[in-house]
Design a protein around this motif. Structure first.
Motif, PDB file in Angstrom:
ATOM      1  N   TRP A 277      14.008  44.180 -14.560  1.00  0.00           N
ATOM      2  CA  TRP A 277      12.697  44.464 -15.139  1.00  0.00           C
ATOM      3  C   TRP A 277      11.559  43.853 -14.327  1.00  0.00           C
ATOM      4  O   TRP A 277      10.514  44.484 -14.130  1.00  0.00           O
TER       5      TRP A 277
ATOM      6  N   LEU B  83      12.364  43.661 -27.103  1.00  0.00           N
ATOM      7  CA  LEU B  83      12.659  44.656 -26.077  1.00  0.00           C
ATOM      8  C   LEU B  83      12.699  46.064 -26.661  1.00  0.00           C
ATOM      9  O   LEU B  83      12.175  47.006 -26.066  1.00  0.00           O
TER      10      LEU B  83
ATOM     11  N   ASN C 293       8.239  45.840 -12.697  1.00  0.00           N
ATOM     12  CA  ASN C 293       6.897  45.646 -13.229  1.00  0.00           C
ATOM     13  C   ASN C 293       6.005  44.791 -12.339  1.00  0.00           C
ATOM     14  O   ASN C 293       4.782  44.811 -12.501  1.00  0.00           O
TER      15      ASN C 293
ATOM     16  N   SER D 290       9.018  47.225 -27.234  1.00  0.00           N
ATOM     17  CA  SER D 290       8.111  47.426 -26.106  1.00  0.00           C
ATOM     18  C   SER D 290       8.774  48.176 -24.953  1.00  0.00           C
ATOM     19  O   SER D 290       8.450  49.329 -24.681  1.00  0.00           O
ATOM     20  N   GLU D 291       9.737  47.549 -24.301  1.00  0.00           N
ATOM     21  CA  GLU D 291      10.300  48.113 -23.079  1.00  0.00           C
ATOM     22  C   GLU D 291      11.200  49.317 -23.325  1.00  0.00           C
ATOM     23  O   GLU D 291      11.195  50.272 -22.553  1.00  0.00           O
TER      24      GLU D 291
END
Length: 398
Positions: free
Chosen positions: A190, A238, A194, A241-242
């Motif tokens: 991740w 998680l 990002n 959001s992700e």
């Protein structure tokens, strides 16, 4: 160092840690403890379960009385000091901008680390000692990164990584150690996705697997003894959001709120996830309860939670056209945001925009301009709220 980049680097170090002694056990495994490690003492695990449940439910006096008994019985072991520190971490977690618990949190971690270090010095093969040192330095690094004390955070993070490696290899600690592996697998992928500038740094680490990390996290959330709640905490964040799995985030936060109904972090997360999936009336019910608990000065319920709750109520009333009630709660959002010094938060900025629009409709352009100027003051220029404020001012000649 850019604060977001610095926090990402430190987060990588911290998330790799096996976070110990942090959850309730609903189905403890009754087996022998041939290692002699205190963490694997089943009788003590039952007692820790009760205490930690109290801690997660923000009944700190009950939890700390139990921790004090353990401290009396095992004065040279790091466990009780670490548990005391963990209780203060959850006080911090409710509003990480508040520093009033920092010193006592660090003091307990220092004591736990000192005791674990003595154990480790006597026996460098002691996995339990390494276990506590990894977790202790990890939590220190996490706090220091929040405070932007990058040198201290980096030092703590290096120590945490060293002892994390030394703590591996004791199968009885699984699936507790799996949490560290799960978070590493997920976030080592991740972070470079990002933060492209960190890709050369991440190339120095083993290659992760984000999907495997998520699966491991789900395993820990289901099967772990000590780290169950921490895994669930990471999972709902998680999912929300992700991973864009809001209903699964809601399922976990609903469970955690029902299990620990006086934990303000879980309470506001539940209200947030209800709002996200469109269950607005239920979100309003939970948010109103949060605001009432703040008014009643219930421990742990403060302005940061109030900012969340007031915003969800305001949005609901705005959607159904009750503008006066919406305005009342947008003003509460702003007031709580200023009290918690969260003026750069999205809820605070969006509340100001809505108030500015309401004042514009009411032909009160002077007050409307003040609200939009506040948005421009606190939002970074690239923030969507800053652009919306600029465009609205221009279109309406404020």
């Amino acid at each position: 160092m850019n604060s977001r980049v610095g926090k990402a680097i430190l987060s990588l170090v911290i998330i790799m840690l096996p976070w110990k002694i942090s959850a309730q056990a609903e189905n403890p495994v009754l087996s022998d403890n041939p290692s002699g490690y205190l963490l694997l003492d089943k009788g003590l695990q039952y007692r820790i379960t009760k205490s930690i449940n109290s801690m997660y439910n923000f009944d700190f006096p009950t939890a700390e009385r139990d921790f004090a008994v353990i401290m009396y019985q095992y004065p040279e072991h790091p466990l009780p000091d670490f548990l005391m520190a963990l209780g203060y971490w959850w006080r911090i977690e409710v509003d990480v901008t508040n520093t009033r618990f920092d010193n006592i949190f660090i003091q307990y971690l220092d004591r736990a680390n000192e005791k674990a270090q003595r154990m480790f010095d006597r026996d460098p093969k002691n996995k339990e000692a390494a276990f506590f040192l990894a977790a202790g330095y990890g939590f220190q690094g996490r706090l220091y990164s929040e405070r932007k004390s990058w040198t201290k955070a980096a030092w703590a993070g290096r120590n945490a990584l060293k002892y994390m490696e030394l703590s591996r290899g004791e199968t009885e600690f699984n699936p507790e150690l799996l949490l560290g592996d799960a978070l590493f697998n997920y976030f080592s992928v991740w972070i470079p996705e990002n933060y492209p500038l960190l890709r050369p740094v991440m190339a120095l680490f083993p290659k992760g697997n984000k999907q495997l990390g998520l699966q491991q996290l789900e395993t820990v959330a289901t099967n772990a003894f000590y780290t169950r709640v921490e895994a669930q905490y990471f999972l709902f964040r998680l999912y929300a959001s992700e991973e864009k799995r809001p209903y699964e985030a809601l399922q976990i936060s609903e469970y955690l709120h029902s299990k620990f109904p006086n934990n303000p972090y879980f309470h506001r997360s539940y209200a947030r996830h209800l709002y996200t999936v469109g269950r607005w009336t239920e979100s309003v019910k939970q948010s109103t309860e949060i605001l009432e608990r703040i008014d009643q000065r219930q421990y742990g319920y403060e302005s940061n939670s109030g900012r969340y709750a007031a915003f969800y109520v305001a949005e609901y009333y705005n959607r159904i056209g009750q503008k006066s009630e919406a305005k009342k709660y947008y003003l509460k959002t702003v007031a709580y945001g200023e009290e918690s010094e969260s003026q750069e938060s999205g809820y605070y900025l969006h509340a100001l925009i809505q108030l500015g629009k309401m004042e514009t409709e009411a032909k009160n352009k002077v007050q409307a301009k003040k609200y939009f100027d506040q948005v421009k003051k606190y939002a970074k220029r690239k923030h969507p709220a800053h652009k919306e404020a600029r465009d609205f001012i221009k279109r309406n000649k404020l």
